[in-house]
Design a protein around this motif. Structure first.
Motif, mmCIF file in Angstrom:
data_model
loop_
_atom_site.group_PDB
_atom_site.id
_atom_site.type_symbol
_atom_site.label_atom_id
_atom_site.label_comp_id
_atom_site.label_asym_id
_atom_site.label_seq_id
_atom_site.Cartn_x
_atom_site.Cartn_y
_atom_site.Cartn_z
ATOM 1 N N ALA A 1 -5.677 10.949 2.318
ATOM 2 C CA ALA A 1 -4.837 11.568 1.284
ATOM 3 C C ALA A 1 -5.173 11.102 -0.124
ATOM 4 C CB ALA A 1 -3.366 11.285 1.581
ATOM 5 N N SER A 2 -5.857 9.965 -0.249
ATOM 6 C CA SER A 2 -6.116 9.420 -1.582
ATOM 7 C C SER A 2 -7.555 8.946 -1.709
ATOM 8 C CB SER A 2 -5.175 8.247 -1.881
ATOM 9 O OG SER A 2 -5.515 7.622 -3.098
ATOM 10 N N SER B 1 0.827 -1.207 0.000
ATOM 11 C CA SER B 1 0.000 0.000 0.000
ATOM 12 C C SER B 1 0.861 1.257 0.000
ATOM 13 C CB SER B 1 -0.920 0.006 1.227
ATOM 14 O OG SER B 1 -1.848 -1.049 1.173
ATOM 15 N N ARG B 2 1.870 1.287 0.834
ATOM 16 C CA ARG B 2 2.769 2.441 0.871
ATOM 17 C C ARG B 2 3.427 2.649 -0.484
ATOM 18 N NH1 ARG B 2 5.332 0.594 6.699
ATOM 19 N NH2 ARG B 2 4.246 2.116 8.035
ATOM 20 N N THR C 1 4.192 5.932 -5.142
ATOM 21 C CA THR C 1 4.571 6.014 -6.551
ATOM 22 C C THR C 1 3.449 6.569 -7.422
ATOM 23 O OG1 THR C 1 3.907 3.694 -6.858
ATOM 24 C CG2 THR C 1 6.232 4.131 -6.374
ATOM 25 N N GLN C 2 2.375 7.026 -6.770
ATOM 26 C CA GLN C 2 1.249 7.618 -7.513
ATOM 27 C C GLN C 2 0.809 6.683 -8.638
ATOM 28 O OE1 GLN C 2 -0.227 10.693 -6.646
ATOM 29 N NE2 GLN C 2 1.093 10.492 -4.858
ATOM 30 N N SER C 3 0.584 5.423 -8.300
ATOM 31 C CA SER C 3 0.303 4.394 -9.298
ATOM 32 C C SER C 3 -1.081 4.529 -9.933
ATOM 33 C CB SER C 3 0.418 3.011 -8.645
ATOM 34 O OG SER C 3 -0.641 2.821 -7.702
ATOM 35 N N THR D 1 -3.569 4.618 12.667
ATOM 36 C CA THR D 1 -3.477 6.055 12.406
ATOM 37 C C THR D 1 -2.936 6.327 11.016
ATOM 38 O OG1 THR D 1 -3.134 6.514 14.767
ATOM 39 C CG2 THR D 1 -2.474 8.229 13.192
ATOM 40 N N GLU D 2 -1.890 5.596 10.616
ATOM 41 C CA GLU D 2 -1.307 5.821 9.296
ATOM 42 C C GLU D 2 -2.278 5.443 8.186
ATOM 43 O OE1 GLU D 2 2.550 4.619 6.518
ATOM 44 O OE2 GLU D 2 2.459 3.948 8.599
ATOM 45 N N LEU D 3 -2.999 4.348 8.354
ATOM 46 C CA LEU D 3 -3.972 3.943 7.344
ATOM 47 C C LEU D 3 -5.076 4.977 7.183
ATOM 48 C CD1 LEU D 3 -4.200 0.117 8.064
ATOM 49 C CD2 LEU D 3 -3.454 1.169 5.922
#
Length: 361
Positions: A179-180, A143-144, A149-151, A171-173
């Protein structure tokens, strides 16, 4: 050793044949029983690997070196460090050693990265990541990587845990989802935590919950990682739903446990009477028979020996040991360095005897 980071952009690439020492840069408490250990090379190196691959660590536990594999949870899009995320397992020798002993500033030896559980070469535009417990680590790496890489890939991430207190990377998820618009997460918890009532899906993942969380799951490329019973249940659930299993991928072995008896062991047992060679183990003081075309590990399993192993594919290095005498045909897949071979080491899982053997194990 230098503490000047970030590393230069032209830093050499980490080479498993010559580089083996990793320096612990940080220990991060993820949940009450899960920690992330962040490593760099002592001198700047770039780690090139596929998201979802693993490292084999050589850890000094109880007066001996023990090999253990851990999936890299960090992403190759951030190449100057690698991280593993480890759950403390009750009674687990290695996980408890890492939690109790590994600290910032310590050095360990490692081999890799290696492995083929990765989405990076898939042409699919839509992914479904299904994980449970610490099986989240390869999914986090993938996922990261896909987001960094803006895939442009559409990612549905469904993670199962015992309780909200056991949600790793929560929290990061959430930040990644914010963000996306192409990334969304769903959690399934078996129950509440002592200080948090879970408002979402409760129990275990089933087809109804999956359909609600990801209505178009039948159209996605699916990657699955978690405890063996979880992966078996998910595979059966998707097959029963009519999912195209050609688009189903799962981690093929469980690094947290010793290798269970393989199907070929039964065949080996039938061949032992005609075995061509004798294998002597110096430390355990055992002597077994081994057919000429059979891996030493399979013959040892058939004889009732429990030897450390994880992949049985010559990849992870867990079954590495010293060959005191004799000759073998070893067809490995990167789990041992050439200099180790030159020093007389072999991997039992992919070594077939060409003579009687004496093995230091």
């Amino acid at each position: 050793m230098t503490d000047k980071f970030p590393a230069p952009l032209d830093a050499p690439v980490w080479n498993p044949e010559t580089d083996e020492v990793l320096h612990c840069r940080a220990v991060i408490q993820e949940t009450h029983d899960v920690r992330t250990f962040v490593f760099t090379a002592p001198e700047p190196r770039r780690f090139l690997f596929r998201p979802g691959q693993f490292l084999t660590f050589v850890l000094p536990v109880g007066g001996e070196d023990i090999n253990r594999c851990y999936t890299v949870s960090s992403s190759p899009s951030r190449p100057y460090s690698v991280a593993i995320t480890v759950k403390r397992v009750p009674g687990g020798v290695i996980s408890n050693w890492l939690h109790d002993t590994m600290r910032e500033g310590m050095d360990v030896r490692a081999l890799g990265p290696m492995g083929d559980f990765s989405c990076d070469l898939s042409p699919a535009r839509k992914f479904l990541f299904l994980s449970a417990g610490s099986g989240i680590t390869p999914m986090m790496s993938m996922s990261r990587f896909l987001l960094d890489t803006q895939s442009g890939r559409d990612i549905a991430f469904v993670h199962s845990a015992r309780s909200p207190a056991d949600l790793i990377f929560r929290t990061e998820l959430a930040a990644m989802e914010q963000a996306s618009g192409l990334f969304r997460t769903t959690y399934v918890c078996e129950g509440d935590a002592p200080f948090e009532k879970w408002p979402g899906h409760k129990g275990r993942l089933n087809i109804a919950v999956l359909g609600q969380a990801t209505p178009d799951f039948m159209e996605r490329e699916v990657y699955v990682c978690g405890p063996a019973p979880y992966m078996q249940a998910v595979k059966a659930m998707l097959a029963d739903a009519g999912f195209d299993m050609r688009r189903y991928h799962e981690e093929s072995f469980d690094f947290g446990t010793l290798l269970e008896q393989e199907p070929e062991v039964a065949e080996v047992t039938q061949e032992l009477e005609d075995a061509a060679y004798t294998i002597s183990f110096t430390k355990s003081r055992r002597e077994i028979a081994c057919p000429s075309g059979t891996p030493v590990l399979a013959a040892a399993r058939a004889a009732g020996m429990r030897l450390p192993a994880s992949c049985a594919k010559g990849m992870c290095g867990t079954c590495k040991c010293k060959l005191v005498s004799g000759e073998v045909d070893m067809q490995h897949q990167g789990g041992i360095r050439q200099r180790e071979i030159d020093q007389g080491f072999i991997l039992l899982c992919c070594s077939r005897p060409l003579s009687d053997l004496v093995v230091e194990r």
